[in-house]
Design a protein around this motif. Structure first.
Motif, short mmCIF file in Angstrom:
data_model
loop_
_atom_site.label_atom_id
_atom_site.label_comp_id
_atom_site.label_asym_id
_atom_site.label_seq_id
_atom_site.Cartn_x
_atom_site.Cartn_y
_atom_site.Cartn_z
N ASP A 119 0.83 -1.22 0.00
CA ASP A 119 0.00 0.00 0.00
C ASP A 119 0.87 1.26 0.00
O ASP A 119 0.56 2.24 -0.70
N THR A 120 1.95 1.25 0.78
CA THR A 120 2.83 2.41 0.84
C THR A 120 3.51 2.65 -0.50
O THR A 120 3.59 3.79 -0.98
N ILE A 121 4.00 1.59 -1.13
CA ILE A 121 4.65 1.73 -2.44
C ILE A 121 3.68 2.25 -3.48
O ILE A 121 4.02 3.13 -4.28
N ARG A 122 2.44 1.74 -3.45
CA ARG A 122 1.44 2.21 -4.42
C ARG A 122 1.16 3.69 -4.22
O ARG A 122 1.06 4.46 -5.19
N ASP A 123 1.07 4.11 -2.96
CA ASP A 123 0.82 5.52 -2.65
C ASP A 123 1.98 6.39 -3.13
O ASP A 123 1.79 7.46 -3.73
N LEU A 124 3.22 5.94 -2.89
CA LEU A 124 4.39 6.71 -3.30
C LEU A 124 4.49 6.82 -4.82
O LEU A 124 4.92 7.84 -5.35
N ARG A 125 4.12 5.76 -5.51
CA ARG A 125 4.15 5.81 -6.98
C ARG A 125 3.17 6.85 -7.52
O ARG A 125 3.47 7.57 -8.47
N VAL A 126 1.98 6.93 -6.90
CA VAL A 126 1.00 7.93 -7.32
C VAL A 126 1.54 9.33 -7.07
O VAL A 126 1.46 10.22 -7.93
N ARG A 127 2.15 9.53 -5.90
CA ARG A 127 2.70 10.84 -5.58
C ARG A 127 3.84 11.20 -6.52
O ARG A 127 3.97 12.35 -6.96
N LEU A 128 4.68 10.22 -6.85
CA LEU A 128 5.79 10.47 -7.75
C LEU A 128 5.29 10.87 -9.13
O LEU A 128 5.86 11.76 -9.78
N GLU A 129 4.20 10.25 -9.56
CA GLU A 129 3.62 10.60 -10.86
C GLU A 129 3.18 12.06 -10.88
O GLU A 129 3.46 12.79 -11.84
N TYR A 130 2.53 12.49 -9.80
CA TYR A 130 2.06 13.87 -9.75
C TYR A 130 3.23 14.85 -9.61
O TYR A 130 3.22 15.93 -10.21
N LEU A 131 4.25 14.50 -8.84
CA LEU A 131 5.40 15.38 -8.69
C LEU A 131 6.18 15.48 -10.00
O LEU A 131 6.74 16.53 -10.32
N THR A 132 6.24 14.38 -10.75
CA THR A 132 6.89 14.42 -12.06
C THR A 132 6.16 15.37 -12.99
O THR A 132 6.76 16.14 -13.73
N GLU A 133 4.83 15.31 -12.91
CA GLU A 133 4.02 16.23 -13.72
C GLU A 133 4.28 17.67 -13.31
O GLU A 133 4.40 18.57 -14.15
N ALA A 134 4.41 17.89 -11.99
CA ALA A 134 4.68 19.24 -11.50
C ALA A 134 6.04 19.73 -11.96
O ALA A 134 6.21 20.89 -12.33
N ALA A 135 7.05 18.83 -11.95
CA ALA A 135 8.39 19.21 -12.40
C ALA A 135 8.38 19.57 -13.88
O ALA A 135 9.09 20.48 -14.31
#
Length: 236
Positions: A119-135
């Motif tokens: 669950d933690t890894i899945r959550d982090l992957r979602v956050r990374l996707e959004y942060l990549t979009e922000a970058a």
């Protein structure tokens, strides 16, 4: 090899109820599950409640306790390990028996830990996707034309502050809301002044609007902690 958590849980759920223990000889057994036979409750004498062997309470020469029931188990045997001499295991066999006994509680615990990790890894992957979009939006901000500034800033804020929805429930995360003040000081004691815009997000300027390059609220947060400077006297 892919670990099947559901299959592991099924194995644990269908095994003999725990906890299990090693009896220091050669057997692994579950804890006593005592369900007294109704007839035994009013019987005088000490019954063995065993399937075989003489039971003094049942009478001399008996070949098993008359009150034996599979519902009454003093030591529910789970497994045997080879004994070295007589009925006693030694060395590696002792370690094997202790491992078998511990596995009854350890397998469900490991399944719980693995599921939390997934669950933690899945959550982090979602956050990374959004942060990549922000970058990506931030990189585009460096090369946009003035007329595109409002649209680019709005997209950047949206990418960073959106809510991440993960399997098993929603986990919201966003930037702290901008305070309803127009003057702040950062940890370096620099003054930041907010300029409000109708068609785009507010911008923060160092000292006064138009001085240098502006910051978004998310950028200003990196220079925190921020303190309210609304009551400071404005220089003439």
């Amino acid at each position: 090899m892919t670990l099947d958590i559901d299959a592991a849980r099924k194995l644990a759920d269908t095994a003999t109820e725990g906890p299990w223990a090693y009896n220091s000889y050669s057997a692994v057994f579950s804890t006593p599950k005592i369900k007294p036979h109704d007839d035994w409750l009013g019987t005088i004498g000490e019954h063995t409640l065993e399937r075989r062997g003489e039971c003094a309470a049942c009478g001399s020469g008996s070949t098993g306790c008359a009150l034996y029931s599979e519902d009454y188990t003093r030591e529910a045997l789970v497994a045997h390990v080879p004994a070295h001499h007589g009925d006693t295991a030694t060395g590696q066999r002792v370690a094997d028996a202790e491992f078998i006994a511990a596995a009854r509680a350890l397998v469900p615990q490991l399944c719980d830990e693995i599921e939390r990790g997934v669950d933690t890894i899945r959550d982090l992957r979602v956050r990374l996707e959004y942060l990549t979009e922000a970058a990506t939006e931030a990189a585009r901000w460096a090369s946009i034309r003035p007329g595109e500034a409002g649209q680019a800033l709005e997209a950047l804020c949206d990418a960073v502050s959106r809510t991440a929805v993960v399997e098993g429930g929603s986990r919201s995360w966003s930037l702290p809301a901008e305070p309803n003040v127009d003057r702040l000081r950062d940890r370096h004691n620099r003054l930041w002044v907010r300029a409000r815009y109708t068609n785009g997000p507010d911008l923060w300027w160092q000292g006064e609007p138009g001085n240098g390059l502006p910051c978004l609220w998310m950028e200003l947060l990196s220079d925190g902690p921020l303190t309210d400077a609304s009551n400071e006297q404005v220089a003439a």
